[in-house]
Motif scaffolding. Structure first.
Motif, PDB file in Angstrom:
ATOM      1  N   GLU A  52      10.773  20.827  -2.157  1.00  0.00           N
ATOM      2  CA  GLU A  52       9.373  20.704  -2.531  1.00  0.00           C
ATOM      3  C   GLU A  52       9.111  21.375  -3.874  1.00  0.00           C
ATOM      4  O   GLU A  52       8.303  20.903  -4.668  1.00  0.00           O
ATOM      5  CB  GLU A  52       8.501  21.334  -1.440  1.00  0.00           C
ATOM      6  CG  GLU A  52       7.009  21.112  -1.651  1.00  0.00           C
ATOM      7  CD  GLU A  52       6.182  21.694  -0.525  1.00  0.00           C
ATOM      8  OE1 GLU A  52       4.949  21.706  -0.650  1.00  0.00           O
ATOM      9  OE2 GLU A  52       6.789  22.136   0.476  1.00  0.00           O
ATOM     10  N   SER A 169      -6.157   5.067   1.283  1.00  0.00           N
ATOM     11  CA  SER A 169      -5.763   5.253   2.684  1.00  0.00           C
ATOM     12  C   SER A 169      -6.945   5.477   3.608  1.00  0.00           C
ATOM     13  O   SER A 169      -6.782   5.503   4.831  1.00  0.00           O
ATOM     14  CB  SER A 169      -4.803   6.445   2.793  1.00  0.00           C
ATOM     15  OG  SER A 169      -5.427   7.625   2.313  1.00  0.00           O
ATOM     16  N   ASN A 281      15.140  10.752  -4.250  1.00  0.00           N
ATOM     17  CA  ASN A 281      14.383  10.274  -3.088  1.00  0.00           C
ATOM     18  C   ASN A 281      14.834   8.896  -2.606  1.00  0.00           C
ATOM     19  O   ASN A 281      14.338   8.403  -1.593  1.00  0.00           O
ATOM     20  CB  ASN A 281      12.889  10.228  -3.420  1.00  0.00           C
ATOM     21  CG  ASN A 281      12.293  11.619  -3.538  1.00  0.00           C
ATOM     22  OD1 ASN A 281      12.723  12.526  -2.852  1.00  0.00           O
ATOM     23  ND2 ASN A 281      11.324  11.783  -4.428  1.00  0.00           N
ATOM     24  N   ALA A 345       2.884   7.172  -2.071  1.00  0.00           N
ATOM     25  CA  ALA A 345       3.701   7.729  -0.984  1.00  0.00           C
ATOM     26  C   ALA A 345       3.029   8.944  -0.358  1.00  0.00           C
ATOM     27  O   ALA A 345       3.147   9.183   0.852  1.00  0.00           O
ATOM     28  CB  ALA A 345       5.081   8.113  -1.511  1.00  0.00           C
ATOM     29  N   GLY A 346       2.301   9.714  -1.159  1.00  0.00           N
ATOM     30  CA  GLY A 346       1.622  10.890  -0.640  1.00  0.00           C
ATOM     31  C   GLY A 346       0.430  10.574   0.232  1.00  0.00           C
ATOM     32  O   GLY A 346      -0.082  11.449   0.943  1.00  0.00           O
ATOM     33  N   GLN A 347      -0.048   9.321   0.220  1.00  0.00           N
ATOM     34  CA  GLN A 347      -1.212   8.933   1.027  1.00  0.00           C
ATOM     35  C   GLN A 347      -0.817   8.301   2.362  1.00  0.00           C
ATOM     36  O   GLN A 347      -1.681   7.914   3.144  1.00  0.00           O
ATOM     37  CB  GLN A 347      -2.086   7.939   0.234  1.00  0.00           C
ATOM     38  CG  GLN A 347      -2.507   8.441  -1.131  1.00  0.00           C
ATOM     39  CD  GLN A 347      -3.187   9.797  -1.079  1.00  0.00           C
ATOM     40  OE1 GLN A 347      -4.072  10.008  -0.259  1.00  0.00           O
ATOM     41  NE2 GLN A 347      -2.764  10.710  -1.948  1.00  0.00           N
ATOM     42  N   ASN A 348       0.503   8.124   2.573  1.00  0.00           N
ATOM     43  CA  ASN A 348       1.041   7.673   3.868  1.00  0.00           C
ATOM     44  C   ASN A 348       0.589   6.280   4.286  1.00  0.00           C
ATOM     45  O   ASN A 348       0.523   5.986   5.485  1.00  0.00           O
ATOM     46  CB  ASN A 348       0.677   8.680   4.970  1.00  0.00           C
ATOM     47  CG  ASN A 348       1.274  10.048   4.727  1.00  0.00           C
ATOM     48  OD1 ASN A 348       2.426  10.157   4.303  1.00  0.00           O
ATOM     49  ND2 ASN A 348       0.497  11.092   4.967  1.00  0.00           N
ATOM     50  N   PHE A 349       0.245   5.397   3.340  1.00  0.00           N
ATOM     51  CA  PHE A 349      -0.048   4.014   3.734  1.00  0.00           C
ATOM     52  C   PHE A 349       1.025   3.046   3.235  1.00  0.00           C
ATOM     53  O   PHE A 349       0.957   1.851   3.510  1.00  0.00           O
ATOM     54  CB  PHE A 349      -1.429   3.568   3.231  1.00  0.00           C
ATOM     55  CG  PHE A 349      -1.557   3.491   1.729  1.00  0.00           C
ATOM     56  CD1 PHE A 349      -1.095   2.388   1.018  1.00  0.00           C
ATOM     57  CD2 PHE A 349      -2.144   4.523   1.023  1.00  0.00           C
ATOM     58  CE1 PHE A 349      -1.215   2.314  -0.349  1.00  0.00           C
ATOM     59  CE2 PHE A 349      -2.275   4.458  -0.351  1.00  0.00           C
ATOM     60  CZ  PHE A 349      -1.805   3.355  -1.042  1.00  0.00           C
ATOM     61  N   PRO A 351       4.830   1.851   3.536  1.00  0.00           N
ATOM     62  CA  PRO A 351       6.050   1.965   4.334  1.00  0.00           C
ATOM     63  C   PRO A 351       7.237   2.423   3.489  1.00  0.00           C
ATOM     64  O   PRO A 351       7.371   2.038   2.317  1.00  0.00           O
ATOM     65  CB  PRO A 351       6.268   0.535   4.853  1.00  0.00           C
ATOM     66  CG  PRO A 351       4.916  -0.101   4.798  1.00  0.00           C
ATOM     67  CD  PRO A 351       4.228   0.519   3.615  1.00  0.00           C
ATOM     68  N   SER A 352       8.075   3.243   4.105  1.00  0.00           N
ATOM     69  CA  SER A 352       9.203   3.832   3.370  1.00  0.00           C
ATOM     70  C   SER A 352      10.151   2.770   2.820  1.00  0.00           C
ATOM     71  O   SER A 352      10.654   2.880   1.703  1.00  0.00           O
ATOM     72  CB  SER A 352       9.966   4.792   4.284  1.00  0.00           C
ATOM     73  OG  SER A 352      11.077   5.339   3.622  1.00  0.00           O
TER      74      SER A 352
END
Length: 656
Positions: A52, A169, A281, A345-349, A351-352
């Motif tokens: 991090e 998001s 990543n 990616a930081g908003q979690n909407f 998909p990986s």
């Protein structure tokens, strides 16, 4: 602490190694950073765990990138290019956003994912494209100006995307409220910062500059940049937006260029770390399972994006050739795409799998871009039938303009150095013909009656049309080793005996250029130091004739081509010039008398002629001794007065 230091040292070591390798193979270092991150990351060799702390540090690279982008934000530049920037640039970003978003929704995914992917895929690499076009002397061409205008709008479009993506998001009923609230906040923050900043920035920088302290000036830059970024983050906006505003404010002061030079090491170092963390990543396990999606995204970022940009450029009145070249220049992802994807990616909407695949596709297209731009001319000739006609018309124009010239000098480049040289040649009644890639410069110089046309001197057909077969000499007036090597290759194939003089920035590439066949290489640093030395000696009381003699000795030791020319400072008449030693080249053709003889056997010294050097195919220029045996195709550079040179040429070609 020791683990963090160990990881940092390893990152620095790999960064140094990466930059060295990329510079050797002439690729942008950012690609090397991405590849190194992929190799050493936790999903590959695992040499460095994804931390991090490293990600937070890398964010500051984006902050400084946005800061330098703000420094380049220029209202005058935007006004001059408004049709390209706000017409073609806006159309490109909007069309790409709509196409990608519609495709994503049709595939059954959310429109939020479509907006984030569309924004990222609309971006192209400003750093890579500007460098590649500059290296190829194409920044001032029509397609170079198109690419620059589109890139400028893409950079500006990053700002609203930075505001929009963090709130995507949220639920539908809250999304409109959040966007409206974000818009109100940015209006308030922009008003306060720009209104107060305009009033405070210049007086504050004047106060700091008057202290005459470089470390204080550097601390002030960091304070202003990070301080305004902190204010925007407190307002619920991004650090990157604050850094962009800080750059805009400083750009309106007279300290802009000093600030840009001072901040560049921080930006490059931290931005390199950002690209390494992006590569770290990448999850190869996901990439192996998602390879069809990666292939689809590469096609979308490659052929589809190229065709879309080319079509839009054609709608804006560009020729097919210019349109396709613009598309090839911008058919890749860019550094800001990684910024937007990291934000999504930081908003979690997101998909990986889609995130990883998009990053991989962007990296692949960036790796392909240098080769695509390099072969753009061949691809355009296949795709645009009218390009053959345009090329033929341009070559015809060059040939018509140069037809009346014989025994002229070809000037490759008509910038300040080329124009100064042209005036000197004109004063000596020496005909010259200039080629340049800046259409505005060519238009203005042509209207003034100058002998200059638009054309790329590194192309074989352009040089032939400019009268290469009839020219007495060729001068490369700009400092670009890559272009000079291409010109020398063409001249070596067609007129190997033609003397070519090349300008360069310093001494680093002199041997390379001379080995390619240049008769002489003039280094700017060398000539600048000689002028500094001469003025210094005169100011210190050294007699003028001694200064002239000393500078002459240095030049004669440095330049083979002018040895024998400085034999007296009082001989200025035409009569004395006629008896001055000069250079002359003679190529030994197949039936030349001198073939098979040594230099000593020919007795050229008895004629008062000195052999300065010999250029032989596939060999560097040599200074021969009396035992040097001549071969078919050798090009001899002779030094002597005109009458003796004429006798020597007869001896070499016909015999006594």
């Amino acid at each position: 602490m020791s683990t963090i230091l160990q990881n940092l040292l390893f990152l620095l070591a790999t960064a140094v190694f990466t930059v060295v390798i990329c510079r050797k193979i002439k690729l942008p270092p950012m690609l090397g950073y991405l590849v190194i991150g992929m190799v050493i990351g936790p999903h590959a060799l695992g040499l460095i765990p994804s931390s991090e702390e490293a990600s937070h540090l890398a964010e500051f690279g984006v902050v400084f990138l946005m800061f330098t982008l703000g420094l380049e934000f220029n209202l005058g530049k935007l006004t001059a290019m408004r049709r390209t920037v706000f017409g073609l640039g806006l159309s490109q970003v909007a069309t790409m956003l709509i196409v990608v978003c519609a495709t994503v929704v049709m595939l059954g995914l959310s429109w939020q994912i479509g907006v984030a992917l569309g924004a990222a895929m609309a971006m192209s690499s400003t750093a890579m494209v500007s460098k590649l076009l500059t290296d190829r002397n194409e920044l001032n061409t029509p397609h170079g100006q198109n690419a620059f205008g589109i890139l400028l709008f893409q950079d500006l479009a990053v700002v609203p995307f930075l505001i929009m993506i963090p709130v995507l998001s949220q639920p539908g009923e809250e999304l409109a409220v959040s966007l409206g609230f974000a818009a109100i906040k940015i209006v308030i923050v922009l008003t306060l910062l720009l209104w107060l900043g305009q009033k405070l920035m210049r007086p504050w920088f004047n106060l700091v500059a008057r202290q005459h302290s470089s470390e204080l000036f550097m601390l002030n830059i960091l304070f202003i940049t990070l301080g305004i970024a902190w204010v925007t983050e407190l307002a619920g906006l991004s650090l990157a937006l604050g850094a962009f505003l800080a750059g805009m404010l400083i750009a309106e002061t007279e300290y802009r260029y000093q600030v840009e030079d001072d901040i560049r090491p921080f930006r490059d170092l931290l931005l390199g770390l950002f690209f390494v963390t992006v590569g770290m990543n990448l999850n190869f396990a996901i990439l192996l399972t998602e390879w069809p999606l990666i292939l689809l995204l590469v096609v979308a970022l490659g052929p589809i994006k190229v065709a879309l940009i080319a079509g839009l450029a054609k709608l804006f009145g560009n020729s097919p050739g210019t349109s396709w070249r613009t598309g090839f220049a911008l058919g890749q992802g860019g550094e800001f795409a990684f910024v937007l994807l990291a934000l999504a990616a930081g908003q979690n909407f997101m998909p990986s799998g889609i995130l990883q695949s998009t990053i991989a596709a962007i990296i692949i297209t960036m790796l392909i871009t240098p080769f695509l731009i390099q072969h753009a001319d061949k691809l355009v000739l296949r795709l645009a039938s009218s390009e053959w006609m345009n090329l033929a018309a341009n070559l015809h124009q060059i040939a018509v303009r140069s037809m009346a010239n014989s025994g002229h000098v070809i000037l490759c480049g008509y910038g300040r150095s080329g124009q100064s040289l042209g005036r000197i040649l004109h004063s000596e009644n020496i005909t010259f013909f200039a080629l340049d890639l800046d259409p505005e410069k060519v238009r203005e110089a042509g209207a003034a009656g100058e002998s200059v046309v638009f054309g790329d001197a590194a192309k074989r057909e352009v040089l032939i049309a400019a009268g290469l077969m009839r020219a007495r000499a060729l001068i490369v007036t700009y400092s670009d080793t890559h272009s000079a090597m291409k010109i020398l290759e063409v001249v070596h194939q067609i007129r190997p005996e033609l003397p070519v003089i090349v300008r360069t920035q310093d001494d680093s590439d002199i041997d390379l250029i001379k080995n390619a066949g240049a008769a002489e290489v003039v280094a700017e640093i060398m000539e600048g130091s000689l002028m500094l030395a001469s003025h210094t000696m005169m100011l210190l009381g050294v007699p003028l004739n001694k200064v002239v003699r000393r500078i002459r000795e240095v030049r004669e030791a440095r330049y083979q081509m002018i040895r024998g020319f400085y034999r007296g400072t009082h001989e200025d008449s035409d009569e004395s010039d006629r008896h001055q030693a000069r250079l002359h080249t003679v190529q030994l053709t197949q039936n030349a008398h001198a073939i098979g003889y040594t230099i000593g056997e020919l007795g050229l010294s008895e004629l008062g002629v000195e052999v300065r050097s010999i250029r032989r195919k596939n060999l560097a220029s040599v200074q021969p001794n009396d035992d040097f045996q001549l071969q078919n195709g050798d090009i001899m550079v002779l030094l002597g007065v005109p009458e003796d040179l004429a006798a020597a040429e007869i001896l070499l070609l016909q015999g006594k």
